[in-house]
Each structure stands twice: as C-alpha cells, then as structure tokens.
Design a protein around this motif. Structure first.
Motif, PDB file in Angstrom:
ATOM      1  N   SER A 117      37.046  32.122  56.833  1.00 42.82           N
ATOM      2  CA  SER A 117      35.726  32.093  56.211  1.00 42.82           C
ATOM      3  C   SER A 117      35.573  33.208  55.190  1.00 42.82           C
ATOM      4  O   SER A 117      36.253  34.234  55.248  1.00 42.82           O
ATOM      5  CB  SER A 117      34.636  32.225  57.274  1.00 42.82           C
ATOM      6  OG  SER A 117      34.580  33.555  57.765  1.00 42.82           O
ATOM      7  N   GLN A 118      34.671  33.019  54.251  1.00 38.51           N
ATOM      8  CA  GLN A 118      34.403  34.007  53.210  1.00 38.51           C
ATOM      9  C   GLN A 118      33.991  35.346  53.828  1.00 38.51           C
ATOM     10  O   GLN A 118      34.452  36.395  53.385  1.00 38.51           O
ATOM     11  CB  GLN A 118      33.271  33.506  52.302  1.00 38.51           C
ATOM     12  CG  GLN A 118      33.572  32.201  51.571  1.00 38.51           C
ATOM     13  CD  GLN A 118      34.437  32.426  50.346  1.00 38.51           C
ATOM     14  OE1 GLN A 118      35.641  32.217  50.385  1.00 38.51           O
ATOM     15  NE2 GLN A 118      33.818  32.881  49.284  1.00 38.51           N
ATOM     16  N   ARG A 168      41.987  36.304  42.198  1.00 41.75           N
ATOM     17  CA  ARG A 168      40.819  35.483  41.859  1.00 41.75           C
ATOM     18  C   ARG A 168      39.915  35.295  43.074  1.00 41.75           C
ATOM     19  O   ARG A 168      38.687  35.403  42.971  1.00 41.75           O
ATOM     20  CB  ARG A 168      41.293  34.118  41.333  1.00 41.75           C
ATOM     21  CG  ARG A 168      40.157  33.194  40.933  1.00 41.75           C
ATOM     22  CD  ARG A 168      40.690  31.874  40.441  1.00 41.75           C
ATOM     23  NE  ARG A 168      39.600  30.971  40.105  1.00 41.75           N
ATOM     24  CZ  ARG A 168      39.765  29.709  39.719  1.00 41.75           C
ATOM     25  NH1 ARG A 168      40.984  29.209  39.603  1.00 41.75           N
ATOM     26  NH2 ARG A 168      38.721  28.942  39.448  1.00 41.75           N
ATOM     27  N   LYS A 169      40.532  35.032  44.237  1.00 40.61           N
ATOM     28  CA  LYS A 169      39.748  34.869  45.455  1.00 40.61           C
ATOM     29  C   LYS A 169      39.038  36.170  45.818  1.00 40.61           C
ATOM     30  O   LYS A 169      37.869  36.166  46.236  1.00 40.61           O
ATOM     31  CB  LYS A 169      40.677  34.457  46.603  1.00 40.61           C
ATOM     32  CG  LYS A 169      39.983  34.273  47.949  1.00 40.61           C
ATOM     33  CD  LYS A 169      39.017  33.109  47.911  1.00 40.61           C
ATOM     34  CE  LYS A 169      38.406  32.858  49.267  1.00 40.61           C
ATOM     35  NZ  LYS A 169      37.429  31.751  49.237  1.00 40.61           N
ATOM     36  N   LEU A 170      39.718  37.291  45.624  1.00 42.50           N
ATOM     37  CA  LEU A 170      39.117  38.583  45.930  1.00 42.50           C
ATOM     38  C   LEU A 170      37.889  38.827  45.051  1.00 42.50           C
ATOM     39  O   LEU A 170      36.849  39.287  45.538  1.00 42.50           O
ATOM     40  CB  LEU A 170      40.148  39.692  45.720  1.00 42.50           C
ATOM     41  CG  LEU A 170      39.683  41.110  46.055  1.00 42.50           C
ATOM     42  CD1 LEU A 170      39.421  41.261  47.543  1.00 42.50           C
ATOM     43  CD2 LEU A 170      40.721  42.136  45.591  1.00 42.50           C
ATOM     44  N   TYR A 171      37.998  38.526  43.768  1.00 39.53           N
ATOM     45  CA  TYR A 171      36.858  38.711  42.869  1.00 39.53           C
ATOM     46  C   TYR A 171      35.692  37.808  43.264  1.00 39.53           C
ATOM     47  O   TYR A 171      34.524  38.200  43.163  1.00 39.53           O
ATOM     48  CB  TYR A 171      37.272  38.450  41.424  1.00 39.53           C
ATOM     49  CG  TYR A 171      37.867  39.669  40.751  1.00 39.53           C
ATOM     50  CD1 TYR A 171      37.058  40.722  40.334  1.00 39.53           C
ATOM     51  CD2 TYR A 171      39.238  39.776  40.545  1.00 39.53           C
ATOM     52  CE1 TYR A 171      37.591  41.843  39.732  1.00 39.53           C
ATOM     53  CE2 TYR A 171      39.789  40.898  39.935  1.00 39.53           C
ATOM     54  CZ  TYR A 171      38.958  41.932  39.535  1.00 39.53           C
ATOM     55  OH  TYR A 171      39.493  43.052  38.943  1.00 39.53           O
ATOM     56  N   GLN A 172      36.003  36.606  43.738  1.00 36.01           N
ATOM     57  CA  GLN A 172      34.937  35.699  44.178  1.00 36.01           C
ATOM     58  C   GLN A 172      34.176  36.279  45.374  1.00 36.01           C
ATOM     59  O   GLN A 172      32.955  36.139  45.464  1.00 36.01           O
ATOM     60  CB  GLN A 172      35.536  34.340  44.560  1.00 36.01           C
ATOM     61  CG  GLN A 172      36.012  33.513  43.376  1.00 36.01           C
ATOM     62  CD  GLN A 172      36.699  32.226  43.812  1.00 36.01           C
ATOM     63  OE1 GLN A 172      37.033  32.046  44.991  1.00 36.01           O
ATOM     64  NE2 GLN A 172      36.898  31.313  42.875  1.00 36.01           N
ATOM     65  N   GLY A 217      31.549  42.929  41.388  1.00 36.52           N
ATOM     66  CA  GLY A 217      33.001  42.968  41.271  1.00 36.52           C
ATOM     67  C   GLY A 217      33.669  43.813  42.343  1.00 36.52           C
ATOM     68  O   GLY A 217      33.019  44.563  43.087  1.00 36.52           O
ATOM     69  N   VAL A 218      34.988  43.697  42.414  1.00 36.52           N
ATOM     70  CA  VAL A 218      35.768  44.383  43.437  1.00 36.52           C
ATOM     71  C   VAL A 218      35.686  45.902  43.280  1.00 36.52           C
ATOM     72  O   VAL A 218      35.486  46.635  44.252  1.00 36.52           O
ATOM     73  CB  VAL A 218      37.245  43.939  43.375  1.00 36.52           C
ATOM     74  CG1 VAL A 218      38.076  44.675  44.425  1.00 36.52           C
ATOM     75  CG2 VAL A 218      37.361  42.435  43.564  1.00 36.52           C
TER      76      VAL A 218
END
Length: 325
Positions: free
Chosen positions: A212-213, A247-251, A258-259
């Motif tokens: 999960s997110q 990309r997933k990390l930034y989402q 942002g990260v």
C-alpha cells in the motif's frame, strides 16, 4: 471496538481458579481463539489478573495483553476465514510451537502464527505483548511463502519496527471506533503491507504485488531518518533502499512538495529534538546540524529559522529557560 480492563478489584471474592477462568475466558473471546488454558501450582501463586484491549476492524484486529504466567493449547480453529497473528513481546518470556517448530521469545522480538492451525503457547513469566491479526489471504497475496515461515522468532527491525510502532499506537487509540470504513480499510492495508515487507526482508523473498501507498511511505521515511546524516543522500538512493522506482517515490511525497522537502522536514524535526535532548547537551547547534545532514551552519540556520521562526541556538536557549523557570 472491544475494550475491557480486567483487574482484581471486581474479583476480591473469587478463588484463584475462578479468577483464572474469568480472565482467560475474556482473552479467548477477545482474540477469537479456541484456547485451552492451564496454570501450574495455581493455588500457590497470587490471584491471576490481566489487562486487555482490542480493536477489530475490516477483517483485522489490534490488541494489547498484559497477564500473569500461564500455558494454552489451541486445536484447529473452525472459523471460515484464516488470519495470521503477529505477536510483539514487550516484557516477559514466552514460547510458541506450531507446524513442528518451537520458538522461545524474548522482549523486543516477535513471532507469528496461523490462527486456524493447532499451536501451543507457554508464558513462563508475567508478560506484556501487542498482537496484530490480519487476513491470511491478504497477506499471502503479497507474500506467497507464508506457509513455511510460521512460529519463527524475528527481530523488531526495519519494517517490523514500523509495524510494531503502528500496532502500539493503534491499540492505544480509543478514538479508532469513530473512524470511517475507508479509513479502517486503509489502516488494514497498511498493516498487511508492512507485515509483508517485513517478512520479505527477513526471508529475502520478493513481494508478488505492490504494498500500500501508506506502508511504502512509512518505509521511505524510515530510510530517510536512518540515513539523514548523509548530506549527499539522494532520492535515487532512497528509492533503491526501498526497492521502488524513483518515480514511485516522488508520487508518495507529491503532497509534501517532493522527496527532498520531506527529507528536510525529517532532518529539521530530528535536529529540533536533538537541541532539546540532554544526551546532546555537549554538542553545539552547528554540530547537531551537521549530524542531521546539513552541509553548512548557514544552511542549517536558514532552514531552521524558516521552519520555526527562530535560530537553532536561540530555540535551544529559550526552551532551556522555559524548562527551568
């Protein structure tokens, strides 16, 4: 929500045997397990007592149990849906046997077992533990190697440490019953995902699906907290340690700007805690900034003032004066 505090106050007139039966019946009902409980030399020991809290939600449950020593045997559970139980031992000594494996547990470790299969439990001393039940089908969808890993003692580190902390907080949250159904579903998914990620770390098995997110975000924040002293830490390095794409990390951190903004927040919060900590008394404000990953004293001061409206040194002095006033 189920909540009951069990104490000797209402049991003064009971015998030791009746008190034991009363408390263990409540434990069996709360956790939904067909336990046969016994206690050696029952009459020679002080009256049995226990404290129990449990929340049930969307096919999962979170609970806390503090109890005197006893033993329990569980035959096959006839419930239609199987669950997996994660037990985090906080104090005491205990052991579990299931699937031909026997595990002795010490505080700071955990084990898990299948609630639908026979098991033996031995609590050698008074103990405290937190317990998480999650649907077996949901966990197995992420971690297919589930069947060969039950009754295994594991260390509370990495994602299991996150899971334990979340279980503790949830077990103590009396407002949980007021949460909406979507919120409870999200919480259950976070529990399942963190459990699967923890098992994957221990047994070095790839997950079959995406957690999960919320669980991924918690894991990323753990990586950033652990590595915040590295001034050259990048989003790419965080993503690699989490096993996800950049990309997933930034989402995951899109809502926080942002990260890197999330990383600066973690560094600032850690620096603020260190400024107030008696263990960091000998460190200057500049040294604390460097320890938290700020490259220069000026950068640390600028970021800190922007976040809290005061310089690091002035913040420390102000709080010390308030504490000693």
């Amino acid at each position: 929500m189920y909540f009951e505090k069990l104490s000797d106050e209402a049991l003064d007139g009971m015998s030791h045997e009746d008190a034991f039966d009363y408390h263990t019946a409540a434990i069996k009902e709360a956790f939904g397990l067909p336990l046969a409980c016994q206690r050696e030399r029952l009459k020679e020991k002080r009256k049995f007592s226990a404290e129990l809290r449990i929340h049930r939600f969307e096919g999962a449950s979170v609970g806390f149990l503090a109890s005197e020593d006893y033993s329990a045997k569980m035959d096959v559970n006839a419930r239609p849906s199987e669950t997996m139980s994660f037990v985090f031992l906080e104090a005491g000594a205990t052991a579990i046997g299931q699937d031909g494996r026997f595990t002795v547990l010490k505080p700071g470790r955990l084990f898990f077992f299948n609630t639908a299969r026979a098991a033996d439990f031995h609590f050698f001393t008074p103990f405290r533990q937190h317990v998480l039940h999650v649907p077996k089908s949901a966990l197995e969808a992420l971690f297919p190697s589930l069947e060969r890993t039950t009754a295994t003692a594991m260390t509370c580190a990495g994602n299991f440490l996150l899971l334990r902390n979340l279980v503790r907080a949830t077990a103590a949250d009396n407002a949980l019953e007021a949460a909406s159904i979507p919120a409870l579903e999200s919480l259950r998914d976070t529990f399942v995902s963190l459990a699967a990620m923890g098992l994957s770390e221990i047994f070095r098995t790839r997950l079959s699906d995406s957690p999960s997110q919320a669980a991924l975000k918690l894991a990323a924040e753990r990586v950033m907290t652990k590595s915040m002293g590295d001034a050259s830490l990048t989003a790419q390095a965080v993503a690699a340690q989490c096993g996800i794409s950049v990309r997933k990390l930034y989402q995951l951190f899109e809502s926080e700007g942002g990260v890197m903004e999330a990383l600066w927040r973690i560094r600032l919060e850690s620096a603020r805690a260190m400024l107030l900590s008696p263990w960091c008394k000998a460190m200057s404000a500049a040294e604390i900034g460097f320890a938290c990953g700020f490259k220069t004293q000026a950068h640390f001061g600028s970021r800190f003032r922007r976040a809290y409206g005061i310089s690091p040194a002035a913040y420390r002095s102000q709080r010390v004066r308030e504490a000693t006033a």
